[in-house]
Design an enzyme around this catalytic site. Structure first.
Site, PDB file in Angstrom:
ATOM      1  N   ASP A  50      -6.159 -50.743  86.983  1.00  0.00           N
ATOM      2  CA  ASP A  50      -6.011 -49.302  87.189  1.00  0.00           C
ATOM      3  C   ASP A  50      -7.227 -48.786  87.951  1.00  0.00           C
ATOM      4  O   ASP A  50      -7.789 -49.503  88.781  1.00  0.00           O
ATOM      5  CB  ASP A  50      -5.843 -48.606  85.836  1.00  0.00           C
ATOM      6  CG  ASP A  50      -4.932 -47.388  85.916  1.00  0.00           C
ATOM      7  OD1 ASP A  50      -5.272 -46.452  86.656  1.00  0.00           O
ATOM      8  OD2 ASP A  50      -3.885 -47.373  85.244  1.00  0.00           O
ATOM      9  N   HIS A  84      -7.284 -41.794  85.387  1.00  0.00           N
ATOM     10  CA  HIS A  84      -6.026 -42.504  85.130  1.00  0.00           C
ATOM     11  C   HIS A  84      -6.248 -43.805  84.362  1.00  0.00           C
ATOM     12  O   HIS A  84      -5.555 -44.099  83.377  1.00  0.00           O
ATOM     13  CB  HIS A  84      -5.331 -42.786  86.473  1.00  0.00           C
ATOM     14  CG  HIS A  84      -3.909 -43.203  86.377  1.00  0.00           C
ATOM     15  ND1 HIS A  84      -3.530 -44.515  86.197  1.00  0.00           N
ATOM     16  CD2 HIS A  84      -2.759 -42.494  86.459  1.00  0.00           C
ATOM     17  CE1 HIS A  84      -2.206 -44.588  86.180  1.00  0.00           C
ATOM     18  NE2 HIS A  84      -1.707 -43.372  86.333  1.00  0.00           N
ATOM     19  N   SER A  89       3.334 -44.386  84.093  1.00  0.00           N
ATOM     20  CA  SER A  89       1.984 -44.923  83.899  1.00  0.00           C
ATOM     21  C   SER A  89       1.555 -44.819  82.447  1.00  0.00           C
ATOM     22  O   SER A  89       0.760 -45.622  81.961  1.00  0.00           O
ATOM     23  CB  SER A  89       0.973 -44.156  84.758  1.00  0.00           C
ATOM     24  OG  SER A  89       1.028 -44.549  86.092  1.00  0.00           O
TER      25      SER A  89
END
Length: 734
Positions: free
Chosen positions: A145, A220, A513
């Site tokens: 990520d 994220h 996600s």
């Protein structure tokens, strides 16, 4: 997910669903190519790397030139390299012996307390998966990520076991990140930028919005990592909302960080393959990959995630990927290789109601995350389409896209992040049309649990069938992915409350996600409970025990325009039920040889597949194996008259067991099972059965859905059945 301003700046009411930005795939601007050579010839990484230099030197003229050209040598989990080449050089090297394929370096994109309680993964469940799986202790979850914010409370190492002796990973230093940032929780951290910079040039970090290190500037990666394996954090919240105990699915699992995406949202395939190569070498048990590209899908031997995950799964590593955020449209699901667990997104039972009071004293309710000031003050409201900027379009203004509104007409008007449905939005527009000076005011958002039907499949969650292999049902499973609270990077977008700017330690996010790391955490628990199970066995347990009903016993709904009853193209096997997955009764197991036969059936040639596995392979060109791959679901995209499909189940329940078949046939199809009774004992642990489908339609049909159940009085093993009837001469007659 959203930004927040005080009503005095710019406030425009959105009359549409809050959707995540659709992922983009960007074709490479430079001449970076990935040369994939399959399984490695040598066990010594140095020898593998030397072979890459020698091969490329025949093209570029010398070993020195080859070394300069190569960005990465993939030498641990598989063989290959990424290099700067001309198109003619790439074509030449594609014909070299030992080369499976040569593809351009594509740019992919990255796809968020209550969710784990909603899934009944909590210490209070006696004999549940959290206690049986020892909270994931002993497992290493690798997350590919945007990196990690190591100071987050979710990654404290109190109570964690020592780093396992089998671990071969490193703590790679860089800007704002050194070895001290790794601990007994974050046991590895690497970062990859060569492929990215080959496309976009040197990354500018002078503005302080990115770090050349594993440190997360986007948030994220911190969010997904803490969702999968974050430790317990008391009183976590997003600015007071969703307050409670935050934790990951496998809080005692170790975390390994592979930063392959940057704050721009871009992730280069060359970097991604390097991360897969290192992760296999390091010794991860689970890989969580919330990354992908939208359709059209690339062939499996040309897709970095499919290639990297193939070799990871061959080493016993479960690979979990997001299904994509391009829903609710069909054939948008991504990451569809049969060896991957592909995850759709669903809602949970937590809502954030916000009351909107109109100037006529009528009230309506939407969803928001509003904690700002001046909540009880009326403000003018306009519809974005009515104040479109001269150089913009009505469609853009309707969604209040950046730069789409006339700034003078918008100033002082409204508030940007209350989500309302179409009926309420229409009512609001009617009020605005009927009033000379329409105004609204807002209440503060509240957190409410247990007052909305859930789970539902999220509007944005990408749908099946797979456009590249429709006999492989995708997505596989659904998990929470809407309004998920998890740790965040303070360096990412700050929250604004009035004139005060606050860095965020926790954020609420939505997307596949977020659903992906939920399954990653659950898989870590399953691995801890069943350490000998293969990735296919774990995937089977998830699918055959999943639920297709909501918390109230009604059929699960898929959000859309309009909403509809969910089907396997929305959720695969259904919504994950972790505690049942721990005791599936029967599993559908597979290994590398099965995936090889699958690739053969897709038409890949003998030499390409032989190089992938470094074993001599002679493909039998039988397309029938596509439907006979031992998956825990049956998908038949072209049923003409009759078709018989076989599967083999392995008993993992009581040694002596008797299972009886029960069929709910897809409409328009007659289904029989032979044998209809499976009897297991100490000598019979695996049994093959056949399912015959007979089309009762003589028309070009649409997909219909059913189920095959195997029941022993305790276990309920459910196989989704997906069928589309076709006729041979349909196109000839038209």
């Amino acid at each position: 997910m959203a930004s927040f301003w005080s009503p005095g700046i710019l406030l425009v009411l959105l009359l549409a669903f809050l959707l995540k930005t659709l992922p983009l795939v960007i074709l490479a601007k430079s001449n970076v190519y990935i040369v994939y050579m399959g399984d490695k010839i040598h066990d010594e990484p140095e020898l593998v790397q030397e072979s890459h230099h020698e091969l490329l030197s025949d093209i570029v003229g010398s070993i020195e030139a080859a070394k300069e050209s190569i960005l990465y040598s993939y030498k641990h989990g598989f063989s290959g390299f990424a290099a700067v080449l001309t198109s003619s050089q790439a074509k030449l090297i594609a014909d070299f012996p030992g080369v499976v394929g040569v593809v351009r370096n594509r740019i992919l994109s990255s796809h968020t307390t209550r969710s784990w309680d909603f899934l009944h993964i909590k210490p209070q469940v006696v004999g549940g998966i959290l206690s049986k799986g020892h909270s994931g202790a002993g497992s290493v979850i690798g997350v590919m990520d945007t990196g990690v914010w190591p100071e987050s409370e979710s990654f404290r190492d109190e109570g964690m076991s020592e780093v396992p002796s089998r671990w071969r990973g490193i703590c790679q230093e860089g800007e704002g990140f050194n070895r001290s940032h790794c601990n007994r929780k974050i046991i590895g951290a690497r970062w990859y930028i060569k492929g990215y910079e080959a496309e976009f040039g040197k990354l500018n970090v002078s503005d302080g919005v990115e770090f050349l290190s594993p440190r997360d500037a986007a948030g994220h990666g911190t969010h997904t990592s803490s969702t999968a394996t974050g430790g317990l954090v008391e009183n976590a919240s997003f600015m007071g909302l969703a307050q409670g105990l935050a934790r990951g699915g496998a809080p005692s699992a170790w975390l390994a960080v592979y930063k392959v995406c940057w704050a721009t949202g871009d992730c280069a395939e060359a970097d991604l393959l390097a991360a897969f190569d290192d992760a296999i070498f390091d010794g991860v048990d689970v890989l969580s990959v919330s990354i992908g590209s939208p359709p059209p899908l690339a062939a499996y031997v040309e897709d970095a995630i499919a290639i990297g995950s193939f070799h990871a799964v061959a080493k016993g590593i479960s690979v979990i990927c997001s299904a994509g955020n391009s829903g609710p449209y069909p054939q948008t699901v991504i990451n569809t290789a049969p060896w991957i667990v592909t995850v759709a997104a669903s809602t949970i039972d937590r809502a954030f109601p916000t009351v909107i009071t109109l100037g006529n004293n009528q009230t309506i309710v939407g969803q928001a995350l509003f904690t700002g000031k001046n909540a009880d003050t009326f403000h003018p409201i306009v519809y974005g389409e009515d104040i479109v900027a001269d150089n913009s379009y009505e469609d853009s203004a309707r969604s209040c896209d950046s730069g789409s509104l006339n700034a003078t007409l918008a100033r002082g008007k409204t508030f940007p992040s209350i989500q309302v449905d179409l009926a309420i939005g229409t009512y609001l527009l009617t009020y605005m049309e009927a009033s000379r000076n329409p105004v609204v005011k807002f209440s503060f958002t509240k957190t409410v649990i247990g007052q909305q039907i859930s789970p539902e499949i999220a509007f944005f969650s990408s749908r099946g069938p797979s456009s590249i292999s429709p006999t492989v049902l995708k997505p596989d499973i659904a998990a929470p992915g809407v309004n998920i609270l998890a740790s965040w990077s303070p360096a990412a977008s700050p929250a604004m409350t009035g004139k005060e700017i606050l860095p965020l330690d926790f954020q609420i996010e939505s997307g596949t996600s977020m659903s992906c790391p939920h399954i990653s955490g659950i898989v870590a628990l399953l691995k801890a409970t069943h350490p000998t199970w293969s990735p296919a066995a774990i995937k089977s347990a998830l699918i055959t025990t999943a639920s297709i009903e909501d918390e109230y016993g009604q059929n699960t709904v898929a959000e859309g325009a309009p909403h509809k009853q969910a089907d396997p193209f929305d959720y695969g096997g259904g919504h994950v039920d972790p505690n049942k997955a721990m005791r599936p009764g029967l599993i559908f197991d597979m290994g590398t040889s099965d995936y090889i036969r699958f690739l053969c059936a897709l038409g890949y040639n003998n030499s390409a597949i032989s190089f992938m596995t470094r074993s001599r392979t002679r493909c039998r060109k039988s397309s029938s194996f596509l439907v006979n791959l031992n998956l825990p679901a049956i998908a038949i995209p072209g049923l003409k008259k009759n078709l018989t499909v076989s599967r083999t189940v392995t008993n993992v329940g009581p040694v002596t067991s008797l299972y009886v078949a029960r069929v709910v046939a897809p409409p328009g199809t007659y289904v029989t099972v032979e044998p209809s009774v499976l009897s297991f004992d100490s000598t019979t642990k695996k049994i093959k059965f056949k399912v015959t489908f007979c089309s009762q339609l003589r028309i070009q049909g649409r997909y219909s859905f059913g189920n095959l159940f195997w029941e022993d009085g305790f276990h309920l093993v459910r196989m989704p059945l997906v069928v589309r009837a076709v006729i041979d001469d349909f196109y000839a007659e038209t």
